[in-house]
Design an enzyme around this catalytic site. Structure first.
Site, PDB file in Angstrom:
ATOM      1  N   HIS A   1       0.667  -1.207  -0.452  1.00 22.93           N
ATOM      2  CA  HIS A   1      -0.058   0.305   0.191  1.00 22.93           C
ATOM      3  C   HIS A   1       1.004   1.348  -0.153  1.00 22.93           C
ATOM      4  O   HIS A   1       0.676   2.597   0.272  1.00 22.93           O
ATOM      5  CB  HIS A   1      -0.724  -0.102   1.509  1.00 22.93           C
ATOM      6  CG  HIS A   1      -0.211   0.291   2.454  1.00 22.93           C
ATOM      7  ND1 HIS A   1       0.332  -0.485   3.086  1.00 22.93           N
ATOM      8  CD2 HIS A   1       0.068   1.917   3.472  1.00 22.93           C
ATOM      9  CE1 HIS A   1       0.762   0.303   4.566  1.00 22.93           C
ATOM     10  NE2 HIS A   1       0.858   1.531   4.748  1.00 22.93           N
TER      11      HIS A   1
HETATM   12  C1  UD1 Z   1      -2.327   5.246   5.577  1.00 21.64           C
HETATM   13  C2  UD1 Z   1      -1.509   5.799   6.377  1.00 21.64           C
HETATM   14  C3  UD1 Z   1      -0.021   4.297   6.261  1.00 21.64           C
HETATM   15  C4  UD1 Z   1      -1.025   3.163   6.911  1.00 21.64           C
HETATM   16  C5  UD1 Z   1      -1.891   2.951   5.757  1.00 21.64           C
HETATM   17  C6  UD1 Z   1      -2.706   1.420   6.668  1.00 21.64           C
HETATM   18  C7  UD1 Z   1      -0.667   7.477   6.369  1.00 21.64           C
HETATM   19  C8  UD1 Z   1       0.414   8.894   5.411  1.00 21.64           C
HETATM   20  N1  UD1 Z   1      -0.777   6.918   5.977  1.00 21.64           N
HETATM   21  O1  UD1 Z   1      -1.783   5.390   4.532  1.00 21.64           O
HETATM   22  O2  UD1 Z   1       0.772   4.891   7.146  1.00 21.64           O
HETATM   23  O3  UD1 Z   1       0.326   2.092   7.151  1.00 21.64           O
HETATM   24  O4  UD1 Z   1      -2.840   4.094   5.994  1.00 21.64           O
HETATM   25  O5  UD1 Z   1      -3.749   1.394   6.086  1.00 21.64           O
HETATM   26  O6  UD1 Z   1      -1.715   8.521   7.647  1.00 21.64           O
HETATM   27  N2  UD1 Z   1      -9.339   4.603   0.985  1.00 21.64           N
HETATM   28  C9  UD1 Z   1     -10.548   4.569   0.458  1.00 21.64           C
HETATM   29  N3  UD1 Z   1     -10.950   3.571   1.351  1.00 21.64           N
HETATM   30  C10 UD1 Z   1     -10.651   4.336   3.084  1.00 21.64           C
HETATM   31  C11 UD1 Z   1      -9.301   4.060   3.612  1.00 21.64           C
HETATM   32  C12 UD1 Z   1      -8.628   5.007   1.758  1.00 21.64           C
HETATM   33  O7  UD1 Z   1     -11.224   4.005  -0.376  1.00 21.64           O
HETATM   34  O8  UD1 Z   1     -10.811   3.449   3.602  1.00 21.64           O
HETATM   35  C13 UD1 Z   1      -8.690   5.568  -0.088  1.00 21.64           C
HETATM   36  C14 UD1 Z   1      -7.876   7.007  -0.161  1.00 21.64           C
HETATM   37  O9  UD1 Z   1      -9.878   7.584  -0.398  1.00 21.64           O
HETATM   38  C15 UD1 Z   1      -6.589   7.447  -0.967  1.00 21.64           C
HETATM   39  C16 UD1 Z   1      -6.109   6.171  -0.490  1.00 21.64           C
HETATM   40  O10 UD1 Z   1      -7.448   4.971  -0.035  1.00 21.64           O
HETATM   41  O11 UD1 Z   1      -7.589   7.513  -1.940  1.00 21.64           O
HETATM   42  C17 UD1 Z   1      -5.159   5.905   0.410  1.00 21.64           C
HETATM   43  O12 UD1 Z   1      -5.646   5.675   2.309  1.00 21.64           O
HETATM   44  P1  UD1 Z   1      -5.537   7.489   2.585  1.00 21.64           P
HETATM   45  O13 UD1 Z   1      -5.607   7.093   3.908  1.00 21.64           O
HETATM   46  O14 UD1 Z   1      -4.395   8.724   2.221  1.00 21.64           O
HETATM   47  O15 UD1 Z   1      -3.603   6.311   3.398  1.00 21.64           O
HETATM   48  P2  UD1 Z   1      -3.256   4.934   3.213  1.00 21.64           P
HETATM   49  O16 UD1 Z   1      -2.322   5.021   1.671  1.00 21.64           O
HETATM   50  O17 UD1 Z   1      -4.807   4.615   3.260  1.00 21.64           O
END
Ligand code: UD1
Length: 360
Positions: free
Chosen positions: A207
């Site tokens: 991820h």
């Molecule tokens: C986040 C954390 C990371 C952790 C990871 C575990 C930060 C900077 N990073 O990364 O340290 O290891 O979580 O999972 O906080 N999204 C969805 N559904 C969700 C959540 C996210 O579709 O429930 C999408 C978001 O809109 C975004 C992408 O996934 O486009 C990334 O989500 P984001 O929360 O920004 O960071 P992670 O990559 O999950």
């Protein structure tokens, strides 16, 4: 003592589960807390299911700040948490880990003269290109009480000028959660549907932006695993971030793609796997405790004890270097692990007892 306990993402939930259990167990009339969910992770498989499986109390408020870039997320969380804290000032705000929710809520708490308690403080990858490293440094710079998982983390904080008296080496809350649930792990449906055999498959998670945000790179990794692991099946629960760059899953014949699994199902898969391939930090701690070989697709780690004491090795991000590690694994020459100090299931209790002591 009144405190806010902040949660935003899947790994946060695992950490606060241990703290909530410790509060229940210690049952001190001194403690009153509110659980604040920032909503950073909002889909069912990354959030709600963890509440029910781990028996985490329902949040007092959900700030619903999911989606957007890191900067947008941090800003939204800060604005929403400020709205809340203004009318609900606690003595402490407890933040865990290194995600956007951690740093955002720490800044808000500090601006309202609320003491910040950081659980899992002091870990450093020394790679400032990682969003989490920025979050760690910023959070620790305004933390009042630091609870750390290792001597290394303590040293990092001291080196940065943190007051030694306010650092407490208590162990690892993720390990508390793992140990208290290990007998409840549950076989997911996909295990039998795909005729998997115990210890004869890999678990893969990816991820990290640097590994998954470029379609070509992500597909090169998958292609390597698909072709070079002796036709072992590879179970790959896909994080939402990773999904958008996986256009053609059908070309991989050994990879079993699935939605993110629940905690009990995911760890069933890890515990019974031949090995895990990941770019997560938390998973390297869990494989260390369960003594499962772990190959981490990163150049560095903020959790060096998973390598010195545990089963983890950094295999880097260059495919040309992977053969060496997989040969070692298939030849049966992977190391065994032992549990790092205080990764013993009692960390949550140490934290709560220390907070009670500090409050007296
Ligand atoms: C986040 C954390 C990371 C952790 C990871 C575990 C930060 C900077 N990073 O990364 O340290 O290891 O979580 O999972 O906080 N999204 C969805 N559904 C969700 C959540 C996210 O579709 O429930 C999408 C978001 O809109 C975004 C992408 O996934 O486009 C990334 O989500 P984001 O929360 O920004 O960071 P992670 O990559 O999950």
């Amino acid at each position: 003592m009144k405190f806010h306990l902040i949660v935003g993402t899947r790994p946060n939930l695992l950490k606060i589960s241990s703290i909530c259990n410790a509060i229940k167990k210690i049952n001190s009339s001194q403690i009153r807390f509110r659980l604040i969910h920032t909503g950073q992770h909002y889909n069912k498989n990354l959030s709600q299911i963890f509440f029910s499986e781990l028996n985490i109390p329902k949040p007092d408020i959900n700030l619903n700040c999911g989606g957007g870039t890191s900067v947008e997320q941090i800003t939204k969380i800060m604005i929403s948490y400020e709205e809340y804290i203004k009318n609900n000032i606690p003595d402490y705000t407890i933040v865990v880990g290194d995600v956007n929710s951690t740093v955002a809520c720490s800044i808000v708490a500090k601006s309202y003269q609320v003491k910040v308690v950081h659980v899992e403080a002091g870990i450093r990858s020394f790679d400032i290109s990682m969003p989490e490293e920025i979050n760690r440094i910023l959070t620790d710079s305004i933390t009042d009480f630091a609870f750390v998982t290792s001597e290394n983390a303590k040293k990092n904080l001291i080196y940065s000028g943190f007051n030694k008296q306010n650092i407490f080496f208590v162990g690892n809350t993720m390990v508390d959660t793992l140990l208290s649930n290990i007998n409840r792990f549950r076989k997911p449906q996909l295990f039998d549907c795909n005729k998997l055999e115990l210890n004869k498959y890999f678990v893969l998670t990816l991820h990290r932006p640097s590994n998954v945000d470029y379609e070509l790179k992500l597909n090169e990794f998958l292609n390597y695993f698909d072709k070079n692991l002796f036709n072992y099946k590879i179970v790959f629960p896909i994080h939402p971030r990773t999904k958008k760059n996986l256009k053609n899953k059908l070309i991989f014949k050994n990879i079993i793609f699935c939605e993110p699994l629940s905690y009990l199902e995911f760890n069933f898969m890890v515990k019974n796997s031949f090995a895990v391939i990941t770019d997560s930090g938390g998973i390297t701690e869990e494989t260390t405790i369960m003594n499962v070989p772990c190959l981490t697709i990163r150049e560095n780690t903020e959790r060096p004890e998973t390598i010195t004491d545990g089963t983890n090795e950094l295999i880097g991000t260059e495919i040309k270097n992977f053969d060496f590690y997989f040969k070692k694994l298939f030849d049966g020459n992977w190391k065994s692990g032992k549990s790092p100090k205080y990764w013993d299931g009692k960390t949550g209790e140490r934290i709560i007892n220390k907070l009670i002591e500090l409050d007296e």
